[in-house]
Write an enzyme that holds these catalytic residues in place. Structure first.
Site, PDB file in Angstrom:
ATOM      1  CE  LYS A 112      -8.850  62.988  66.236  1.00 33.78           C
ATOM      2  NZ  LYS A 112      -9.663  62.335  67.256  1.00 33.78           N
ATOM      3  CD  GLN A 127     -10.320  58.857  68.363  1.00 31.25           C
ATOM      4  OE1 GLN A 127      -9.538  59.789  68.206  1.00 31.25           O
ATOM      5  NE2 GLN A 127     -11.551  58.883  67.863  1.00 31.25           N
ATOM      6  CG  ASP A 171     -11.946  65.822  72.020  1.00 30.66           C
ATOM      7  OD1 ASP A 171     -11.881  66.222  70.853  1.00 30.66           O
ATOM      8  OD2 ASP A 171     -11.705  64.654  72.361  1.00 30.66           O
TER       9      ASP A 171
END
Ligand code: NDP
Length: 292
Positions: free
Chosen positions: A51, A95, A118
């Site tokens: 990422k 994460q 997200d």
């Protein structure tokens, strides 16, 4: 059989995202993404590196916060508060999975929904369920939908079986497919570990989306002739012939299914690159919303 190439499709999507970044940069604005990693899970470290690299490649600001596994929930909440207030950061993600002493729900709730790229915050989950386009949709289902659209695979009226009911993949995937319009209008069945006779259900599908988290769980007996297969799974299996000692495989047994289906995603190189491309797109969208 058509191979649904996630790398190529993600590259085209990135080209679009780059144009939007250039527009922002003309106004002196750089989209910023903060990725918080707690602990030293090797798979998570690899995802975060990926990422970070993609952000930098696209000329976005990437802030990688690597916190020790001993980080307390309170400390993590303080980090999130700072990121929520930081005007240079437009997207925040923590994460998954965090260490077991961290309550994932509390963390999700702490992230500003406007920076929740997200799409896990309840406000964004509700917006997806209500067909409200002002929220954020989780990146993996969004990537699967984009891949289907990119290959002109119509979902309208199709029977789509989503195998898996997680909040990250299965449920939002089903909600997206149920929306009205292009990429939606499907008749959706969600299967899970308690589903009876899974093979009979998946065999009735025009499109199967596999998100079980079990290596090679779906084989030829699960797929009907001419179906489309989207394999979300990423599983590490031991492989002594590889320098790293493992290889990545999907939830679908690609070799047994490939001759039978109309189209299928490879693993790796299918849904994975689409997920990252969507994360970049969501971050740029967040930045545009903050700065318009
Ligand atoms: P979860 O473990 O959260 O969910 C798995 C789902 O599959 C659950 O709903 C579970 O049912 C169901 N399931 C498990 N076993 C079976 C079975 N034998 N038959 C039918 N259903 C079953 O996983 P995620 O949704 O987070 O991820 C799924 C997969 O996708 C993983 O391999 C993950 O690594 C991968 N992934 C890939 C991404 C990408 O970018 N390509 C991003 C995110 C995930 P129940 O609810 O009853 O337990």
């Amino acid at each position: 059989m058509i191979l649904l190439d996630g790398k190529q499709t993600a590259a085209s999507l990135e080209a679009e995202t780059l144009k939007r970044i250039a527009q922002l940069q003309k106004r002196g604005i750089t989209p910023g993404l903060a990725v918080v990693l707690i602990g030293e899970n090797p798979a998570s470290q690899a995802y975060v590196r990926n990422k970070d690299r993609t952000c930098s490649r696209l000329g976005m600001l990437s802030r990688k916060l690597e916190l020790p596994a001993s980080t307390t929930q309170k400390e993590l909440l303080e980090v999130i508060d700072e990121l929520n207030e930081d005007p240079l950061i437009h997207g925040i993600l923590v994460q998954s999975p965090p260490p077991s002493h961290i309550d994932e729900k509390t963390i999700t709730l702490a992230i500003d929904p406007k920076k929740d790229v997200d799409g896990f915050h309840p406000i964004n989950v509700a917006k997806l369920a209500m067909d409200d386009p002002t929220g954020f949709v989780p990146c993996t289902p969004l990537g699967c939908q984009h891949l289907l659209k990119a290959y002109d695979i119509r979902t309208r009226g199709a029977h789509v079986v989503v195998v898996g009911r997680s909040l990250i993949v299965g449920k939002p995937m089903a909600l997206l497919l149920l929306q009205k319009g292009l990429g939606g209008d499907a008749t959706v069945t969600i299967a899970h570990s308690q589903t009876r006779d899974l093979a009979a259900i998946t065999r009735s599908a025009d499109i199967v989306i596999a998100a079980l988290g079990r290596a090679h769980a779906l084989g030829a007996e699960h797929i009907r002739e001419g179906a489309v297969v989207i394999d979300v799974g990423i599983n590490r299996i031991d492989d002594a012939s590889k320098p790293c000692g493992y290889r990545l495989v999907g939830d679908v047994d690609f070799e047994s299914v490939k001759e039978k289906c109309y189209a299928i995603t490879p693993v790796p190189g299918g849904v994975g690159p689409m997920t990252i491309a969507m994360l970049m797109q969501n971050t740029v969208t967040a930045c545009e919303r903050f700065t318009q």
